[in-house]
Design an enzyme around this catalytic site. Structure first.
Site, PDB file in Angstrom:
ATOM      1  N   GLY A 278       0.851  -1.186   0.000  1.00 33.81           N
ATOM      2  CA  GLY A 278       0.000   0.000   0.000  1.00 33.81           C
ATOM      3  C   GLY A 278       0.884   1.232   0.000  1.00 33.81           C
ATOM      4  O   GLY A 278       2.084   1.135   0.278  1.00 33.81           O
TER       5      GLY A 278
ATOM      6  N   LYS B 174     -10.584 -13.495 -15.282  1.00 31.84           N
ATOM      7  CA  LYS B 174     -10.831 -13.776 -16.705  1.00 31.84           C
ATOM      8  C   LYS B 174     -10.276 -15.134 -17.141  1.00 31.84           C
ATOM      9  O   LYS B 174     -10.946 -15.877 -17.864  1.00 31.84           O
ATOM     10  CB  LYS B 174     -10.165 -12.665 -17.533  1.00 31.84           C
ATOM     11  CG  LYS B 174     -10.629 -12.609 -18.955  1.00 31.84           C
ATOM     12  CD  LYS B 174     -11.880 -11.788 -19.033  1.00 31.84           C
ATOM     13  CE  LYS B 174     -12.445 -11.681 -20.399  1.00 31.84           C
ATOM     14  NZ  LYS B 174     -13.605 -10.779 -20.382  1.00 31.84           N
TER      15      LYS B 174
ATOM     16  N   HIS C   1       7.861  -7.916  -3.523  1.00 32.48           N
ATOM     17  CA  HIS C   1       6.563  -8.364  -4.047  1.00 32.48           C
ATOM     18  C   HIS C   1       6.677  -9.744  -4.705  1.00 32.48           C
ATOM     19  O   HIS C   1       7.054  -9.833  -5.871  1.00 32.48           O
ATOM     20  CB  HIS C   1       6.034  -7.349  -5.063  1.00 32.48           C
ATOM     21  CG  HIS C   1       5.608  -6.068  -4.428  1.00 32.48           C
ATOM     22  ND1 HIS C   1       4.339  -5.878  -3.945  1.00 32.48           N
ATOM     23  CD2 HIS C   1       6.292  -4.940  -4.162  1.00 32.48           C
ATOM     24  CE1 HIS C   1       4.248  -4.671  -3.411  1.00 32.48           C
ATOM     25  NE2 HIS C   1       5.421  -4.076  -3.524  1.00 32.48           N
TER      26      HIS C   1
ATOM     27  N   CYS D 186       5.285  -6.021   1.604  1.00 30.36           N
ATOM     28  CA  CYS D 186       5.612  -4.595   1.507  1.00 30.36           C
ATOM     29  C   CYS D 186       4.973  -3.810   2.661  1.00 30.36           C
ATOM     30  O   CYS D 186       5.333  -4.019   3.810  1.00 30.36           O
ATOM     31  CB  CYS D 186       5.231  -4.069   0.135  1.00 30.36           C
ATOM     32  SG  CYS D 186       6.023  -2.510  -0.229  1.00 30.36           S
ATOM     33  N   TYR D 187       3.987  -2.948   2.380  1.00 30.53           N
ATOM     34  CA  TYR D 187       3.328  -2.227   3.483  1.00 30.53           C
ATOM     35  C   TYR D 187       2.843  -3.211   4.546  1.00 30.53           C
ATOM     36  O   TYR D 187       2.954  -2.973   5.745  1.00 30.53           O
ATOM     37  CB  TYR D 187       2.142  -1.407   2.949  1.00 30.53           C
ATOM     38  CG  TYR D 187       1.423  -0.626   4.044  1.00 30.53           C
ATOM     39  CD1 TYR D 187       1.891   0.609   4.450  1.00 30.53           C
ATOM     40  CD2 TYR D 187       0.283  -1.146   4.671  1.00 30.53           C
ATOM     41  CE1 TYR D 187       1.251   1.318   5.464  1.00 30.53           C
ATOM     42  CE2 TYR D 187      -0.365  -0.449   5.685  1.00 30.53           C
ATOM     43  CZ  TYR D 187       0.122   0.784   6.074  1.00 30.53           C
ATOM     44  OH  TYR D 187      -0.510   1.479   7.076  1.00 30.53           O
TER      45      TYR D 187
ATOM     46  N   GLU E 190       4.361 -11.505  -5.782  1.00 27.38           N
ATOM     47  CA  GLU E 190       3.293 -11.740  -6.763  1.00 27.38           C
ATOM     48  C   GLU E 190       3.646 -11.274  -8.167  1.00 27.38           C
ATOM     49  O   GLU E 190       3.010 -11.675  -9.125  1.00 27.38           O
ATOM     50  CB  GLU E 190       1.996 -11.046  -6.289  1.00 27.38           C
ATOM     51  CG  GLU E 190       1.990  -9.518  -6.293  1.00 27.38           C
ATOM     52  CD  GLU E 190       2.655  -8.875  -5.070  1.00 27.38           C
ATOM     53  OE1 GLU E 190       3.424  -9.569  -4.380  1.00 27.38           O
ATOM     54  OE2 GLU E 190       2.417  -7.673  -4.832  1.00 27.38           O
TER      55      GLU E 190
ATOM     56  N   ASP F 277     -17.617 -13.311 -21.215  1.00 26.64           N
ATOM     57  CA  ASP F 277     -18.221 -13.463 -19.894  1.00 26.64           C
ATOM     58  C   ASP F 277     -19.704 -13.820 -19.966  1.00 26.64           C
ATOM     59  O   ASP F 277     -20.159 -14.770 -19.337  1.00 26.64           O
ATOM     60  CB  ASP F 277     -18.034 -12.187 -19.065  1.00 26.64           C
ATOM     61  CG  ASP F 277     -16.567 -11.786 -18.982  1.00 26.64           C
ATOM     62  OD1 ASP F 277     -15.715 -12.671 -19.179  1.00 26.64           O
ATOM     63  OD2 ASP F 277     -16.274 -10.603 -18.746  1.00 26.64           O
ATOM     64  N   SER F 278     -20.450 -13.041 -20.756  1.00 25.77           N
ATOM     65  CA  SER F 278     -21.884 -13.335 -20.774  1.00 25.77           C
ATOM     66  C   SER F 278     -22.167 -14.635 -21.510  1.00 25.77           C
ATOM     67  O   SER F 278     -23.117 -15.353 -21.182  1.00 25.77           O
ATOM     68  CB  SER F 278     -22.689 -12.170 -21.345  1.00 25.77           C
ATOM     69  OG  SER F 278     -22.411 -11.990 -22.699  1.00 25.77           O
ATOM     70  N   SER F 279     -21.335 -15.004 -22.481  1.00 24.89           N
ATOM     71  CA  SER F 279     -21.553 -16.273 -23.180  1.00 24.89           C
ATOM     72  C   SER F 279     -21.343 -17.437 -22.218  1.00 24.89           C
ATOM     73  O   SER F 279     -22.130 -18.384 -22.194  1.00 24.89           O
ATOM     74  CB  SER F 279     -20.579 -16.430 -24.353  1.00 24.89           C
ATOM     75  OG  SER F 279     -20.743 -15.372 -25.248  1.00 24.89           O
TER      76      SER F 279
END
Ligand code: XMP
Length: 513
Positions: free
Chosen positions: A55, A369, A169, A82-83, A171, A227-229
């Site tokens: 942060g 996603k 970090h 980190c933070y 990640e 997404d909607s499919s």
């Protein structure tokens, strides 16, 4: 089914979603919540482990994000990043100070001792640092497990209480063994076994949806996007003909798009869906007349969508649920934190609060996603559809800067079509994350034949991205650009200039509005 869960507590850093995605890639379910989540709620959530994110604040200043110290006594493993690491040090009696030199970028750290967190990692390894404060003294009971030239405590831990902290970090990709470190935390330290699998998700969702919906009627907003499919096919597997899919042509779609969606999902397509196509373009154009402010445009389009659905629902008769393809990044970006809302996403922030349905169902609300795509493949949706590039709900409405008019829609549709066609011809379309044409609100002078022209400029955008949170502008070969530019100016009436957007995200966003 109850999953093992990791809780990411968000202190406002920029990589928070990335942490959650990394954990999910390890097949462990993970959610991001604000640091203000109460201890009660945390206990209820029942995580196997907690990660404090980075942060922008200094933990020793008043009004910085802070957390109840009692969290360290819950007997849940915690990893501070980190933070998060500084806050852990600060709260437990260590000393955090402003560093003489900020450490930013790739850094070599040296690992000391035999921390579980660094199991199978090299003794010297490259990590990504981004900090101005540093931990000068670790709290009592903590030992230092890594250091760098500028950072005496790059990692520390209190193994007995399962408290771990890293200044860097893990990640981000640049931390070469970051994935291993997170895996060690999640598996070795928190004791997870990895029960988050997309095949299970599909089975479980179908079961839950069946139970929840019973014999209710469901209306699904189908846009033809990934997404909607996926949401529609998931629902259709759960409740079959109780589902009706409504595809709204808001008149802000790409060239030929309405036809293509109908071909796949309509009566002649391979899915046995109740499919209704509504041509609502005039309604949207009327509402958008004279509107230039991007957020207003987004809100209007979002609201009008719901109104169209309500009308459709009335035609169908009673409808209990509305399905939407909202995914987890939309949920996070639309205001999990108190930070500024960058854009109100269609599907979340853009929705009016009064809706004529019993409830909105968002079966993909917790998925990233890449997970949605995996679910799509699990459901047997063809891969060309699953890997389709994203198209925003508000469509060309946010790719036309300023007022939306029919003339401008036509211009941007034609230019975008040429752009896509040429990228495909050049064989580079699949390498790109997202690419599209937008219409700037700028007209400028040109010359065609012997005539002076005063026409619009088209802006082309192409980005590479792995998560759509950050993106780099794509290096499209000049000779391909040359063909595209010539074709657009020659073939699209109303355009005399083509520009390319060389801006990454941040500071720009991917879409223009
Ligand atoms: P930005 O412009 O925020 O876009 O960098 C990030 C990604 O999100 C897509 N996008 C949207 N998708 N509804 C959507 O479903 C929206 O309102 C919306 N706005 C942006 C954008 O195309 C990009 O992939």
């Amino acid at each position: 089914m109850k999953h093992e869960k990791i809780l990411v507590l968000d202190f406002g850093g920029q990589y928070n979603q990335l942490i959650a995605r990394r954990v999910r890639e390890l097949n462990v379910y993970c959610e991001v919540h604000p640091y203000t989540m109460s201890l009660e709620k945390i206990k209820e959530f029942d995580p196997k482990g907690i990660i404090f994110t980075g942060g922008p604040n200094s933990c020793y200043l008043p009004n910085s994000p802070v957390i109840d110290k009692e969290i360290f006594e819950l007997d849940i493993p915690i990893l501070g990043i980190c933070y998060g690491s500084q806050l852990m040090a600060h709260l437990l009696g260590g000393k955090v100070l402003k560093a003489d030199v900020s450490e930013y970028g790739k850094t070599e750290i040296n690992i000391v001792g035999d921390s579980k967190l660094f199991d199978d990692c090299h003794r010297q390894t490259t990590v990504w640092m981004s900090h101005t404060d540093y931990i000068k003294e670790q709290p009592k009971n903590f030992v230092v497990t890594a250091y760098s030239d500028d950072c005496p405590i790059a990692a520390m831990e209190d193994e007995k209480h399962k408290l771990y902290a890293v200044q860097f970090h893990p990640e981000v990709m640049h931390t070469v063994e970051g994935k291993m470190m997170l895996k060690n935390f999640v598996y070795l330290i928190c004791g997870c076994r990895g029960d988050w699998q997309m095949a299970n998700f599909v089975k479980q969702s179908i079961k839950d949806l069946k139970e929840k919906i019973g014999d209710g009627k469901v209306l699904c907003a189908l846009s033809g996007g990934v997404d909607s499919s996926v949401a529609a096919v998931l629902l259709s597997n759960a409740i079959g003909k109780q589902l009706t899919c409504v595809f709204v042509d808001h008149g802000l779609l790409r060239k030929n798009e309405a036809k293509e969606v109908e071909e796949v999902f309509g009566p002649k397509g391979s899915y046995k869906l109740n499919f209704i196509k509504v041509d609502a373009s005039e309604r949207f154009y009327q509402k958008l007349k004279g509107v230039t402010e991007p957020e207003r445009k987004r809100k209007i389009i979002g609201e009008e969508f719901i109104r169209v659905f309500e009308d459709e629902a009335k035609n169908i008769g009673h409808v209990d649920y509305l399905v939407q393809g909202t995914i987890y990044p939309d949920v996070i970006e639309s205001g999990l934190r108190k930070s500024a809302v960058i854009k109100s996403h269609h599907n979340v922030g853009g929705l009016p609060s009064v809706v004529d349905f019993k409830e909105i169902i968002e079966p993909l609300r917790l998925l990233f996603k890449d997970e949605v795509r995996k679910v799509g493949l699990e459901l047997g949706i063809p891969s060309n559809l699953v890997y389709r590039q994203p198209f925003p709900g508000p469509g060309l409405g946010i790719r036309i800067i300023g007022e939306v008019t029919k003339e401008k829609i036509k211009i941007v549709q034609e230019a975008d079509y040429i752009y896509r066609e040429e990228l495909t011809k050049a064989g580079i379309d699949k390498e790109l994350g997202q690419y599209f044409a937008a219409l700037t609100n700028m007209q400028s002078v040109g010359v065609m034949g012997d005539e002076r022209t005063y026409e619009y400029a088209i802006a082309l955008r192409a980005v590479n991205t792995s998560d759509f949170m950050t993106a780099d502008w794509a290096r499209i070969p000049y000779d391909v650009m040359d063909i595209i530019s010539r074709r657009i100016v020659n073939e699209v009436k109303g355009v005399n200039r083509v520009l390319y957007d060389f801006t990454s995200k941040p500071p720009a966003t991917i879409e223009f509005e």
